[in-house]
Design a protein around this motif. Structure first.
Motif, short mmCIF file in Angstrom:
data_model
loop_
_atom_site.label_atom_id
_atom_site.label_comp_id
_atom_site.label_asym_id
_atom_site.label_seq_id
_atom_site.Cartn_x
_atom_site.Cartn_y
_atom_site.Cartn_z
N LYS A 382 0.84 -1.20 0.00
CA LYS A 382 0.00 0.00 0.00
C LYS A 382 0.87 1.25 0.00
O LYS A 382 0.59 2.21 -0.70
CB LYS A 382 -0.89 0.02 1.25
N SER A 383 1.93 1.22 0.81
CA SER A 383 2.74 2.43 0.94
C SER A 383 3.45 2.77 -0.36
O SER A 383 3.91 3.89 -0.54
CB SER A 383 3.76 2.28 2.06
N LEU A 384 3.54 1.79 -1.28
CA LEU A 384 4.15 2.08 -2.57
C LEU A 384 3.10 2.59 -3.57
O LEU A 384 3.39 2.76 -4.75
CB LEU A 384 4.82 0.84 -3.14
N GLY A 385 1.88 2.77 -3.09
CA GLY A 385 0.85 3.33 -3.95
C GLY A 385 0.09 2.30 -4.76
O GLY A 385 -0.59 2.65 -5.71
N MET A 386 0.22 1.03 -4.39
CA MET A 386 -0.52 0.02 -5.15
C MET A 386 -1.96 -0.03 -4.67
O MET A 386 -2.23 0.03 -3.47
CB MET A 386 0.10 -1.36 -4.94
N LYS A 390 -3.57 -4.40 -7.82
CA LYS A 390 -2.12 -4.53 -8.04
C LYS A 390 -1.47 -5.19 -6.84
O LYS A 390 -0.62 -6.06 -6.98
CB LYS A 390 -1.52 -3.13 -8.26
N PHE A 394 0.40 -8.76 -7.54
CA PHE A 394 1.86 -8.81 -7.58
C PHE A 394 2.51 -9.17 -6.26
O PHE A 394 3.62 -9.65 -6.23
CB PHE A 394 2.42 -7.47 -8.06
N ASN B 52 0.30 8.44 5.59
CA ASN B 52 -0.05 7.88 4.28
C ASN B 52 -1.25 6.94 4.38
O ASN B 52 -1.46 6.07 3.57
CB ASN B 52 1.15 7.20 3.60
N LEU B 54 -2.16 4.46 6.17
CA LEU B 54 -2.20 3.04 6.50
C LEU B 54 -3.12 2.86 7.69
O LEU B 54 -3.66 1.79 7.94
CB LEU B 54 -0.80 2.52 6.82
N GLU B 77 -4.17 6.56 -3.18
CA GLU B 77 -3.09 5.90 -3.90
C GLU B 77 -2.12 6.92 -4.46
O GLU B 77 -0.91 6.71 -4.46
CB GLU B 77 -3.66 5.02 -5.02
N ARG B 80 -0.01 8.09 -1.58
CA ARG B 80 0.94 7.07 -1.15
C ARG B 80 2.11 6.97 -2.11
O ARG B 80 3.23 6.66 -1.72
CB ARG B 80 0.24 5.72 -1.05
N ALA B 81 1.83 7.20 -3.41
CA ALA B 81 2.91 7.15 -4.39
C ALA B 81 3.91 8.28 -4.16
O ALA B 81 5.06 8.18 -4.56
CB ALA B 81 2.33 7.21 -5.80
N MET B 85 7.72 5.00 2.41
CA MET B 85 7.72 4.59 3.81
C MET B 85 8.67 3.42 4.02
O MET B 85 8.76 2.51 3.19
CB MET B 85 6.32 4.20 4.25
N LEU B 104 9.02 -2.99 -9.08
CA LEU B 104 7.61 -3.38 -9.12
C LEU B 104 6.67 -2.17 -9.15
O LEU B 104 5.85 -2.02 -10.05
CB LEU B 104 7.29 -4.27 -7.92
N ALA B 105 6.82 -1.30 -8.16
CA ALA B 105 5.90 -0.17 -8.05
C ALA B 105 6.09 0.85 -9.18
O ALA B 105 5.10 1.28 -9.78
CB ALA B 105 6.03 0.48 -6.69
N TRP B 108 4.39 -0.70 -12.31
CA TRP B 108 2.95 -0.94 -12.33
C TRP B 108 2.13 0.22 -11.81
O TRP B 108 0.97 0.37 -12.16
CB TRP B 108 2.62 -2.21 -11.55
N VAL B 109 2.72 1.05 -10.94
CA VAL B 109 1.95 2.18 -10.44
C VAL B 109 2.22 3.42 -11.28
O VAL B 109 1.31 4.13 -11.68
CB VAL B 109 2.29 2.45 -8.96
N LYS B 111 3.69 3.35 -14.25
CA LYS B 111 3.70 2.97 -15.67
C LYS B 111 5.02 3.33 -16.34
O LYS B 111 5.05 3.78 -17.49
CB LYS B 111 2.56 3.64 -16.44
N ARG B 153 13.87 0.92 -2.35
CA ARG B 153 12.57 0.62 -2.95
C ARG B 153 11.65 1.82 -2.83
O ARG B 153 10.94 2.18 -3.77
CB ARG B 153 11.96 -0.61 -2.27
N ALA B 154 11.64 2.42 -1.63
CA ALA B 154 10.77 3.58 -1.44
C ALA B 154 11.23 4.74 -2.31
O ALA B 154 10.42 5.46 -2.89
CB ALA B 154 10.76 3.99 0.02
N MET B 157 10.14 5.28 -6.11
CA MET B 157 8.89 5.95 -6.47
C MET B 157 9.10 7.46 -6.54
O MET B 157 8.16 8.21 -6.75
CB MET B 157 7.80 5.62 -5.46
#
Lengths: 480, 244
Positions: A382-386, A390, A394, B52, B54, B77, B80-81, B85, B104-105, B108-109, B111, B153-154, B157
């Motif tokens: 979720k924190s990655l915006g999925m 998604k 994934f 964010n 959660l 969303e 969060r993008a 975090m 991954l993000a 897919w998030v 694009k 990873r964070a 984005m």
């Protein structure tokens, strides 16, 4: 070598005890072997009860002698540790060995030595053992059911091509690997369906298509290429509108004769049967029940009350009724609720019924996997915006499904072994054909052979499946 | 204030009957580094998880980069993008390689084309010095490496704000340093950061402001030097005397 204590074998007299013990064990096993294979009772001169127990007593003493801790001989230590660690286990080990030896000759006699396979009629079976002639004569029926002999190449060809198409995954190059999931989940089932629909049945069997249905299916497929913004509205209205307008206004009563290939005779589903039918039913049920089960598992964990309780009720309903009732309902009750001009084949109804039934089980298995995932995985995704889909496609489902491979394999094996139940609605797959062959007046009294044959066939299928599931487990194993 | 990027106003939150956040008011300006500290159970993790979404807050408003956090999913969303975090337990995806975790993000998030995403991921992995581990799986890495991967990873984005939820609490002492180094570098590069941590050395080095929370309230909020040199509240003094 002075103090030999026979009650407490120790390492100082290792060789003596070893020779003594091993020869005693050997004598006891040999005695059982003689009486079992050659019907020779070497201890016949003794009273019956002692003669009966003697091998056990001798073997027990022998095992006692060789029970020497830390002997330094690796094999001996292994044996002592695993089969001979105390008196009780020594007796159990001996008994198991005796039972195995005792049971080999009767099994061998029945299956091979006294069995017959030559000839084409009951008269050829003269021995005391199994009559494999019966299986030989009926083999075609067991495999193809009542499917006409001259048309059986259609089944063979279909299955061989499907097998070949199914093994494509092994030969796929890196470039095509990413499309494999799509291929197996969407394209392959469609190909399989077309094969069975057109080729094996060769006639308008499963259900009638109207132009409206075809047009709306095409509309749905086109829908996937519609821009995201309009997708929802498109899916809500267009396919239905296309269907209704075509059916009601333009082409009422117009049905397409689909499923008719030139030069192929129509074989109705009632004539399908045997192993081929087992495969067809299992294959389609596996394919259908998996996505439905996955959807139900997600639905049951949904935060939307409507979806959640629909899933709960659905799952609990299907888990609560016996399969046999479901099958009866599908063949007897269900058609009553259908409009009169609507035709749905019995086989299709049965496949749908079993799929829904198993989907409920698959759903609960998958839910177990979903619950085993730590909450952090959801948080991270979720924190990655999925979004929901998604995240599940994934992150969550790949991990959850990996966890539940054994459970799913379990359910699928149960499904394959449940298929004989379609007997109750008159579809004769392999066990059903056995039932029929058994009551044939010419072949009365050979049910044993039939059931052994069916057991072996099912065992091979199920063992292959379980092996495959172990392979999958190995393949997707990653350290956590 | 035009460059306020996070605005938290009168936020209250309950878990059942228990009130975890009481009247929280906080403004964070762009490029500022805020350290949140306090005893366990004081609501600091909950606070930054609210940023964010959660966790949902029940009263008050939280505005992140001009977007108010509401029930609207798309909005969430999108926010969060923009908000990266990092968690205490790393929460890497164990079924994906380090590189796939990072791409991954973005793919897919956002694009982003796969190739660009991989280049970006390698750039960030390079920054946290685990580029050579890119093709391993998370389970094969040490805790410190995993946490640095989680940071990368964070970052992939390209967030405007980074939230850290006790990033070093689950690590061995010698691994804490490598993670803190990565965070210090990030801070020097000008990222807006909110860090929940007990690492007071880190707070002294990079923080612009330190917030002390207890029992769901912000007890003290001061510039870093002021906070350590001259704490006003008794509770803060006690806490500092125990932790330093």
């Amino acid at each position: 070598m002075n103090n030999i204590n026979f009650l407490k074998p120790d390492k100082s007299n290792l060789n003596l005890f070893l020779i003594l013990g091993l020869s005693l064990v050997f004598i006891s096993i040999f005695d059982v072997f003689l009486s079992s294979f050659f019907k020779i009772n070497a201890t016949g001169f003794l009273p019956t009860s002692i003669s009966f127990l003697l091998p056990l007593i001798i073997g027990f003493i022998g095992l006692h002698f060789i029970r020497i801790e830390y002997s330094g001989i690796r094999t001996l230590d292994e044996i002592n540790k695993n089969f001979n660690n105390n008196n009780f286990n020594a007796v159990l080990s001996l008994l198991i060995i005796f039972i195995i030896i005792k049971s080999i000759p009767p099994v061998l006699n029945w299956t091979i030595i006294d069995a017959n396979i030559s000839g084409n009629s009951k008269e050829a079976c003269t021995g005391d053992g199994a009559c494999w002639t019966y299986i030989k004569v009926w083999l075609r029926r067991f495999i193809y059911g009542l499917y006409p002999n001259e048309e059986q190449w259609r089944i063979n060809l279909s299955f061989i091509s499907l097998l070949a198409l199914g093994s494509l995954g092994y030969f796929a190059t890196e470039k095509f690997k990413k499309y494999l999931t799509l291929y197996y989940v969407v394209i392959y089932p469609i190909i399989a369906f077309l094969f069975i629909f057109f080729f094996i049945s060769g006639g308008p069997v499963f259900f009638d298509f109207s132009y409206g249905i075809i047009a709306s299916v095409v509309a749905i497929i086109i829908g996937f290429f519609v821009p995201n913004k309009f997708k929802l509205y498109y899916f809500c209205f267009v396919p239905l509108a296309v269907y209704l307008s075509l059916n009601l206004f333009i082409l009422p009563e117009e049905y397409v004769e689909l499923g008719k290939l030139e030069g192929l005779n129509w074989v109705e589903t009632g004539a399908w049967g045997g192993l081929a039918l087992t495969f067809i039913v299992s294959f389609f049920c596996l394919i259908f029940c998996f996505p439905v089960g996955m959807a139900l598992a997600l639905g049951r964990r949904s935060e939307l009350p409507f979806i959640k309780y629909t899933s709960v009720i659905f799952i609990e309903f299907w888990r609560g009724v016996p399969l046999i009732t479901v099958l009866f309902m599908s063949s007897v009750m269900f058609p009553m609720f259908l409009p009169e001009d609507f035709f749905l084949d019995k086989l299709v109804r049965v496949i749908i019924a079993i799929s829904l039934f198993e989907a409920a089980y698959v759903a609960e298995v998958i839910r177990g996997g979903l619950q085993a995932l730590p909450r952090g995985q959801y948080d991270a995704a979720k924190s990655l915006g999925m979004g929901y889909w998604k995240m599940h496609i994934f992150v969550i489902l790949p991990q959850a499904l990996k966890l539940v491979i054994p459970g799913i394999a379990n359910t699928f094996l149960a499904l394959v072994k449940d298929t004989p139940l379609i007997l109750v609605v008159g579809l004769l797959e392999i066990a059903g054909m056995l039932q029929m062959a058994k009551t044939n007046p010419k072949w009365l009294g050979y049910s044993m052979e039939g059931y052994v044959f069916a057991a072996v066939v099912f065992w091979i299928i199920c063992y292959a499946m379980s092996k495959y599931s172990y392979n999958l487990e190995e393949k997707y194993k990653t350290e956590r | 204030m035009s460059d306020t990027i996070i605005q938290i106003k009168d936020v209250n939150k309950w878990f059942g009957d228990f009130q975890v956040l009481k009247n929280i008011n906080l403004n964070v300006e762009k490029n500022k580094k805020i350290v949140v500290c306090g005893p366990s159970g004081s609501g600091k993790s909950t606070l930054i998880r609210c940023i964010n979404r959660l966790e949902e807050h029940q009263q008050g408003s939280i505005v992140v980069d001009g977007n108010e956090l509401t029930e609207d999913t798309k909005n969430i969303e999108q926010i969060r993008a923009e908000v990266g975090m990092v968690f205490q337990q790393f929460n890497l995806f164990p079924h994906l390689s380090i590189l796939d975790n990072c791409t991954l993000a973005p793919v897919w998030v956002k694009k982003m084309p796969k190739k660009d995403a991989e280049d970006l991921a390698m750039k960030h992995l390079e920054k946290v010095q685990i580029a050579d581990q890119a093709h391993k799986f998370p389970g094969q890495l040490s805790g410190g490496q995993q946490q640095r991967c989680a940071i990368a990873r964070a970052l992939c984005m390209e967030p405007k704000i980074m939230l850290f939820d006790e990033p070093t609490s689950a690590l061995d002492p010698e691994m804490i340093k490598e993670v803190l180094d990565a965070m210090v570098n990030l801070a020097k590069a000008g990222m807006t950061m909110i860090v929940v941590t007990h690492e007071m050395g880190f707070a002294k080095e990079v923080a612009d402001e330190v917030i002390f929370m207890d029992e769901g309230m912000i007890v003290e909020k001061a510039a870093t030097n002021e906070f350590f040199a001259n704490p006003k509240n008794d509770r803060t003094k006690l806490f500092l005397s125990q932790i330093l």
